[in-house]
Design a protein around this motif. Structure first.
Motif: not given
Length: 516
Positions: A263-274, A311-319, A482-483
Motif C-alpha cells: 500500500y502507499i502512504q503519503s503526506g504533504r511535506k514542507g519541503g520546497i524544490y528550487y 510534488m505539486t507546483v508551488h512558487q513561493a518560499f513559504l510552503p 521556486i518550483m
C-alpha cells in the motif's frame, strides 16, 4: 504422500523494520551540526528535543524533554521545568544541566544550524549567562527581544534543540571541542532508538532503547539500506526483502497500487524544490536573466510526469501549511517571453552555465527536463552530478553556478524560511550567518529589514500579511526559481503499520511501527 513445493517469499524479521532509502546527504550525526533531511530523520528517532508538537496538528505544542514552561511579562525570559524520569541510553539521568549544555554547545560550536538559536541574541560570549540552570530540573533562557512566543518555542522543536548526554559527550572531548569529533559519528541521546551503526552511503541501523520514557517500541531494530536505484527498491519491496521503499518514482508507484500485498502512504511535506542562481555569476546576476529562467521551467509538464505523486507546483518560499504562505503561481513555461527577457539583458543567443545536481531520482530527471527547456532559449546548461554531501558542500561554499535543491523548514514558523530565503544580513565571504540568500550571494538589506520586522509582530493576521508582501516581491526579483512543494510517498508492505510521516523530516517516526 505427495508433497508439492510452493515458492516462498522472503520476509523481514518480525521484530525489525527494514527500509530502502537514499541517505547520501548525511554528513554528521551530531545534533548541533545536523542540517540535512536524512540526518534530521535519524535525530528525530534517537533524541528528545526540548519541545515537541503533534504531527497531525502542529499548533499543538507540548514539552518533550521539558514538562512545562512559563514566559515572563516582558516576553524575554522563558523558564523550563525538565520532565522527570528521562534516562539517556547510557543510563545517565537527564537533568537541566544536559539541556543547558546542549543549547550552549550548539551556540559555541556555531555549525550550520546554529542561527536557529543565535537569532535570539545568543553568542559564544554570553550564552552561559543567557541560558543557565537554576536547579537540577529547571533552566532559564533569556532572549534579546520580545519575539513572538511561538517562534521561540518552535525553534526548540528543531534538531539543534536535541538534548545530548553531557557526561557521555564530555568523556570524549578532545582539545576543547565539546565532544564534536566524537559525536559526528556516535550517539548520546535518549530517544526511542539508539544508534547501531552508520556506514556512509551504505547502511544505517538503529537499536531499540529499552529505557525510553515514551514507551518501548515494538521493533527491536531499524535497518535502513542506502539503495539509490528506485527500480531496485521496488524489486526488494515486492520480494519482501524490505518493509518500506522510500524513493519510488511515479511509474513504480502505479505498479505498487495494483499489488494487493502493498500500500502507499503519503503526506504533504514542507519541503520546497528550487533552483539557486549564484549572483557571483555575471549572467545570473542580471534581473532579467533571473526572470527569464523562471519562464524556462516546465512546471506543469514535470508535475504530470517525472514528479507525479511526489510534488505539486508551488512558487513561493513559504510552503502551504505555514502562516502567510502565498499560493500565487505567476510563472509558466513561456519560451518566447524568456527569449525576449534574455535579449533585453544582453544575451540574445543565450549563455553557458552549470548546475550541481544530486544523482538521485527524481532530481536528475528534473534537471534533464530543465536542461531541455533552457536550451530552447539558447541557455546551454551543463549538469554536474554528485552525491548529496558533494553537492551540498560546494553549494555551502557558494562555488556553484546553479544548484537544484530542496529546502525543508527547520521549525513550524514562517520565519524558518523567510530567515534563509529572504534575509542576508552580511553578504561578505566570511559572514557568520550563511542562509540560502548568502549561498547565492544575494545582497538584500531592505528585504532583510522587512523580514526582521515580521518576526517581531505579535498579531498573527498582520504577521501573515507581512510575509505575503515579502513573498510577492521575492517571486519577482529573487535568484530563486521556486518550483514545487513536496509530497512524501512511501510504499509499504501490508503487514507493516504505524510509520508516521509528519510535516517535517524529523517527524518521520518509527516508534509506533508494528507488524501484523
Amino acid at each position: 504422500m505427495a508433497v508439492t513445493a510452493v515458492p516462498t517469499q522472503a520476509a523481514t524479521p518480525r521484530d525489525a523494520l527494514v527500509m530502502a532509502w537514499t541517505f547520501d546527504d548525511i554528513i554528521s550525526l551530531d545534533p548541533a551540526e545536523i542540517f540535512e533531511f536524512s540526518a534530521a530523520e535519524y535525530a528525530g528517532n534517537t533524541y528528545d528535543r526540548i519541545i515537541g508538537y503533534d504531527p497531525e496538528d502542529v499548533s499543538n505544542i507540548y514539552g518533550e524533554a521539558v514538562e512545562s514552561w512559563t514566559i515572563s511579562n516582558d516576553g524575554k525570559t522563558y523558564t523550563f521545568k525538565m520532565r522527570p524520569g528521562i534516562t539517556f541510553a547510557s543510563g545517565n539521568p537527564m537533568t537541566a544541566e544536559d539541556a543547558v549544555f546542549s543549547l550552549q554547545r550548539a551556540v559555541i560550536l556555531d555549525k550550520s544550524p546554529a542561527f536557529i538559536l543565535t537569532q535570539f541574541g545568543f553568542t559564544a560570549d554570553n550564552v552561559a549567562e543567557k541560558i543557565r540552570m537554576t536547579d537540577d530540573m529547571t533552566f532559564v533562557l533569556e532572549t534579546d527581544k520580545a519575539y513572538a512566543p511561538t517562534l521561540v518555542l518552535y525553534c526548540l522543536t528543531a534538531t539543534i534543540a536535541s538534548v545530548v548526554d553531557k557526561k557521555l559527550v564530555m568523556e570524549h572531548e578532545q582539545d576543547g571541542d565539546l565532544g564534536y569529533n566524537w559525536l559526528k559519528t556516535n550517539y548520546a541521546g535518549s530517544g526511542a532508538f539508539k544508534l547501531g551503526q552508520w556506514k556512509a552511503n551504505e547502511l544505517l541501523t538503529l537499536e531499540r532503547n529499552d529505557a525510553y520514557w515514551g514507551g518501548v517500541p515494538a521493533m527491536k531494530r531499524v535497518i535502513i539500506r542506502h539503495i539509490a536505484e528506485t527500480a531496485t527498491q521496488q524489486l526488494l519491496l515486492e520480494k519482501g526483502d524490505i518493509d518500506i521503499a522510500r524513493n519510488l518514482g511515479p511509474d513504480q508507484l502505479e505498479t505498487v497500487r495494483k499489488n494487493p500485498d502493498l500500500y502507499i502512504q503519503s503526506g504533504r511535506k514542507g519541503g520546497i524544490y528550487y533552483l539557486g542562481l549564484n549572483q557571483k555569476h555575471e549572467a545570473l546576476s542580471k534581473p532579467k536573466v533571473r526572470q527569464a529562467l523562471k519562464y524556462l521551467v516546465d512546471y506543469q509538464g514535470m508535475e504530470e510526469t517525472v514528479v507525479r505523486d511526489l510534488m505539486t507546483v508551488h512558487q513561493a518560499f513559504l510552503p502551504i501549511g505555514l502562516l502567510g504562505a502565498l499560493e500565487a503561481q505567476p510563472f509558466h513555461l513561456d519560451i518566447g517571453k524568456a527569449k525576449q527577457l534574455l535579449a533585453e539583458a544582453g544575451y540574445p543567443n543565450g549563455f553557458k552555465v552549470t548546475m550541481d545536481t544530486r544523482s538521485i531520482s527524481p532530481i536528475m530527471e528534473m534537471a534533464q527536463s530543465i536542461q531541455a527547456t533552457f536550451a530552447q532559449a539558447g541557455v546551454e546548461l551543463e549538469i554536474i552530478p554528485g552525491d548529496g554531501s558533494q553537492t551540498l558542500t560546494k553549494y555551502r561554499a557558494r562555488n556553484h553556478d546553479i544548484y537544484i535543491g530542496r529546502w525543508g523548514p527547520d521549525y513550524q514558523d514562517p520565519h524558518t524560511n523567510a530567515d534563509t530565503f529572504a534575509r542576508n544580513p552580511d553578504n561578505s565571504d566570511d559572514a557568520q550567518s550563511k542562509p540560502l540568500a548568502w549561498r547565492n550571494a544575494w545582497d538584500i538589506p531592505e528585504m532583510t529589514k522587512e523580514a526582521d520586522a515580521a518576526v517581531l509582530e505579535s498579531d498573527p493576521a498582520k504577521r501573515a500579511a507581512m510575509y505575503q508582501e515579502i513573498q510577492k516581491v521575492h517571486q519577482a526579483v529573487s535568484p530563486f526559481v521556486i518550483m514545487y512543494q513536496q509530497t512524501e510517498v512511501a510504499a509499504i508492505r501490508k503487514d507493516t503499520k504505524g510509520f508516521i510521516m509528519g510535516p517535517a523530516f524529523d517527524d518521520n517516526l518509527y516508534h509506533e511501527v508494528t507488524k501484523e
